[in-house]
Motif scaffolding. Sequence first.
Motif, PDB file in Angstrom:
ATOM      1  N   TYR A  38     -11.906  51.339  58.174  1.00 24.84           N
ATOM      2  CA  TYR A  38     -11.957  51.164  59.628  1.00 24.84           C
ATOM      3  C   TYR A  38     -12.430  52.450  60.310  1.00 24.84           C
ATOM      4  O   TYR A  38     -13.245  52.410  61.237  1.00 24.84           O
ATOM      5  N   VAL A  39     -11.916  53.588  59.859  1.00 26.70           N
ATOM      6  CA  VAL A  39     -12.321  54.870  60.441  1.00 26.70           C
ATOM      7  C   VAL A  39     -13.814  55.099  60.241  1.00 26.70           C
ATOM      8  O   VAL A  39     -14.533  55.499  61.167  1.00 26.70           O
ATOM      9  N   SER A  95     -16.056  52.821  59.805  1.00 26.36           N
ATOM     10  CA  SER A  95     -16.745  51.842  60.654  1.00 26.36           C
ATOM     11  C   SER A  95     -16.839  52.326  62.083  1.00 26.36           C
ATOM     12  O   SER A  95     -17.894  52.218  62.736  1.00 26.36           O
ATOM     13  N   GLU A  96     -15.767  52.900  62.595  1.00 28.17           N
ATOM     14  CA  GLU A  96     -15.774  53.420  63.963  1.00 28.17           C
ATOM     15  C   GLU A  96     -16.739  54.594  64.103  1.00 28.17           C
ATOM     16  O   GLU A  96     -17.433  54.716  65.115  1.00 28.17           O
ATOM     17  N   LYS A 140     -20.209  53.174  64.266  1.00 22.65           N
ATOM     18  CA  LYS A 140     -20.478  52.605  65.580  1.00 22.65           C
ATOM     19  C   LYS A 140     -20.867  53.692  66.579  1.00 22.65           C
ATOM     20  O   LYS A 140     -21.794  53.517  67.386  1.00 22.65           O
ATOM     21  N   ALA A 141     -20.148  54.810  66.532  1.00 25.99           N
ATOM     22  CA  ALA A 141     -20.402  55.890  67.474  1.00 25.99           C
ATOM     23  C   ALA A 141     -21.771  56.522  67.267  1.00 25.99           C
ATOM     24  O   ALA A 141     -22.375  57.035  68.209  1.00 25.99           O
ATOM     25  N   ASP A 174     -17.969  49.471  73.453  1.00 24.50           N
ATOM     26  CA  ASP A 174     -17.411  48.893  72.234  1.00 24.50           C
ATOM     27  C   ASP A 174     -18.599  48.352  71.439  1.00 24.50           C
ATOM     28  O   ASP A 174     -19.006  47.211  71.599  1.00 24.50           O
ATOM     29  N   TRP A 175     -19.180  49.220  70.613  1.00 24.17           N
ATOM     30  CA  TRP A 175     -20.481  48.952  70.009  1.00 24.17           C
ATOM     31  C   TRP A 175     -20.435  47.868  68.945  1.00 24.17           C
ATOM     32  O   TRP A 175     -19.356  47.487  68.463  1.00 24.17           O
ATOM     33  N   ASN A 219     -16.264  45.702  63.018  1.00 23.61           N
ATOM     34  CA  ASN A 219     -14.971  46.186  62.520  1.00 23.61           C
ATOM     35  C   ASN A 219     -14.202  45.090  61.799  1.00 23.61           C
ATOM     36  O   ASN A 219     -13.572  45.334  60.764  1.00 23.61           O
TER      37      ASN A 219
END
Length: 204
Positions: A68-69, A71-72, A75-76, A101-102, A107
Amino acid sequence: MDDGVYRDVVEIAASAPGWVRSLAEAGTDGVLVVFAALMAAAWWRARRARAEGMAAALLAPVAVVACYVVSELAKAVVREDRPCRGLGGVTTIVPCPAYGDWSWPSNHATLVAAAAAGLVLAWRALAPYAVALALLGGGSRVFVGVHYPHDVVGGLLLGGLLAPMLVLALRGPVTTLVLRLRGLTWSRPLLEASGFASGPADRR
């Protein structure tokens, strides 16, 4: 082509019966709860199994969080806008996420793929069900209108590849830790309550 597939799926979703739309809306997030319950069940099952099994059961949720981290962070960096906002003129089952919220990678797809991969290593009998549930959960993100198909594919690949790599890389050290904890006589009551008690295959 990805835009066209997205529009086709969203149009099918919009014309689906109300109960199908309601089920999709609840299920797209509910699948995460199901995977959390399955990982808890895998831990419970591993309480008296081999130390390797307990290590895999403990590492599965850790791998999910790590994916998840990543993935975030992706996204950024990519900063792709959601199709429900970028394309326009589409009706979605769930509200379009706020700007910032890309979209890529998904996610949800990352999480369900990571959870499925972790479960396969911790409880192999669940493999066909976990994989099918991950594909269904990932695909639901397009159906409810908040992701492009390539967002879901990217998330599935990220979670499905990274999670098992993390579990396999850390399973050895964590197995050693589990064996050491199981060998501490003074901590037997606590270990038995928490699931670290020796499994039959660990006894020499």
